[in-house]
Design an enzyme around this catalytic site. Sequence first.
Site, short mmCIF file in Angstrom:
data_model
loop_
_atom_site.label_atom_id
_atom_site.label_comp_id
_atom_site.label_asym_id
_atom_site.label_seq_id
_atom_site.Cartn_x
_atom_site.Cartn_y
_atom_site.Cartn_z
N ASN A 35 43.78 50.52 55.43
CA ASN A 35 44.54 51.01 56.60
C ASN A 35 43.71 50.91 57.86
OD1 ASN A 35 47.09 51.77 55.52
ND2 ASN A 35 46.10 53.51 54.51
N SER A 124 44.25 68.99 57.78
CA SER A 124 45.42 68.80 58.65
C SER A 124 46.21 70.09 58.77
CB SER A 124 46.32 67.72 58.04
OG SER A 124 47.59 67.70 58.68
N TYR A 148 51.29 64.55 50.41
CA TYR A 148 50.16 64.29 51.32
C TYR A 148 49.52 65.63 51.71
CZ TYR A 148 47.80 63.98 55.76
OH TYR A 148 46.89 64.15 56.77
N LYS A 152 45.63 67.43 50.91
CA LYS A 152 44.72 68.02 51.88
C LYS A 152 44.34 69.43 51.43
CE LYS A 152 44.25 64.81 55.01
NZ LYS A 152 42.95 64.12 55.18
C1 WQD Z 1 55.92 64.72 66.24
C2 WQD Z 1 57.27 65.11 66.82
C3 WQD Z 1 59.11 64.60 65.36
C4 WQD Z 1 58.63 60.24 65.64
C5 WQD Z 1 52.58 64.34 61.32
C6 WQD Z 1 52.12 64.68 59.95
C7 WQD Z 1 50.89 65.51 60.03
C8 WQD Z 1 49.84 64.83 60.88
C9 WQD Z 1 50.40 64.47 62.24
C10 WQD Z 1 48.29 63.72 59.41
C11 WQD Z 1 58.20 65.75 65.78
C12 WQD Z 1 59.19 63.78 66.65
C13 WQD Z 1 58.46 61.61 65.78
C14 WQD Z 1 59.79 59.61 66.18
C15 WQD Z 1 60.55 61.74 66.98
N1 WQD Z 1 49.38 63.66 60.23
N2 WQD Z 1 59.41 62.34 66.45
N3 WQD Z 1 60.71 60.40 66.84
O1 WQD Z 1 55.42 65.24 62.12
O2 WQD Z 1 54.16 66.74 63.77
O3 WQD Z 1 52.90 65.50 62.03
O4 WQD Z 1 51.55 63.66 62.02
O5 WQD Z 1 47.61 64.68 59.19
O6 WQD Z 1 50.41 65.68 58.71
O7 WQD Z 1 53.14 65.47 59.34
O8 WQD Z 1 53.91 64.25 63.92
O9 WQD Z 1 54.22 62.35 65.47
O10 WQD Z 1 55.50 62.36 63.26
O11 WQD Z 1 56.17 63.93 65.07
O12 WQD Z 1 61.40 62.42 67.58
O13 WQD Z 1 60.01 58.37 66.09
O14 WQD Z 1 57.96 63.94 67.28
O15 WQD Z 1 60.40 65.06 64.97
O16 WQD Z 1 58.97 66.75 66.43
P1 WQD Z 1 54.21 65.49 62.96
P2 WQD Z 1 54.94 63.13 64.41
#
Ligand code: WQD
Length: 337
Positions: A35, A124, A148, A152
Amino acid sequence: MKVLLTGGAGYIGSHTCVELLNNGYEVVIADNFDNASEKVIDRIKQITGKTVDVYKIDVADKEALRELFSQCDIEAVIHFAGYKAVGESVAKPTMYYRNNLDTTLTLLEVMSEFNVKKIVFSSSATVYGVPKVVPLKEGMPTSCTNPYGWTKLFNEQILTDATVADKELSVVLLRYFNPIGAHKSGLIGESPNGVPNNLMPYITQVAVGKREKLGVFGDDYDTPDGTGVRDYIHVVDLANGHLKALEYINNGHKGTEIFNLGTGTGYSVLDIVKTFSKVNDLEIPYAIMERRAGDVAIVTADPEKANKQLNWTANFGLDDMCRDSWNWQKNNPNGYD
Ligand code: WQD
């Protein structure tokens, strides 16, 4: 001091590598490059003028890891290596448990053989599951909603138990909130494989013309504008949190300590879109979609413990995060590919 970064060619690992090199550390990277791109190594040298030893290995390969430790006088480890796609972990749980736990178990065994007692682990905020109260503090309940996240949390437990057995072991668990942004040079940044899961890389791919528009996953949450609120932190602030964790360990910490690395400020999806558009003078077309399974309304950190005990504070604001994210993507429309 020579530090091993497992998964050190990844998004957070590479930014941490730059900050370590700029602060006088020697760095060894172990990465299987599943990755990550091997171009990152040259980019790190362009930024810092320094080279790192690179071992293209699977961290779970005990013989390969033994060889690395026998050739390099490793004094501390920052353990980033692991699969990290939430959705993929639901579809392939065995692969996630095998990889994300084997790497840690093998690392601990080899560290013990070579008498290495210092480790920082990339955890995380996902270990908090669906928060009942925000902002989140380290002592709040943990529970996960996907394999996942469980890997962690299980790794946190494995490392904690290791410090009970070996009183000389020094472990710091860093719970990241939402890392975004990139080094100001635009030479390193987030380069997801395939369609981005996370918000900011999706936005920057819309901005660079790779995606038509952003899908906003729900606008009916109990938040100011109805869209999800998260604690976004600049990846360089996050990287510097790792340097502070190493200093904390080098100052004599023994046992296990947990720290949230966040800013304490939450922003909604539409806050991010509007700020990105403002600072970069770019329109980001979007459409409101259904909620994404597993998403929650608000996840924010209380970073007070890290502020005080690590003497660490996030310095970059949302404008910087949006500007630096775009600077990376603008200069690398296809990431490292
Ligand atoms: C952020 C916000 C979505 C994409 C994840 C993992 C977490 C960590 C960080 C590793 C949310 C919204 C997202 C899109 C959207 N990773 N969104 N359209 O879910 O808070 O955390 O990444 O450790 O473990 O769960 O981050 O960036 O996916 O989403 O509206 O195309 O953006 O609903 O509110 P998240 P995210």
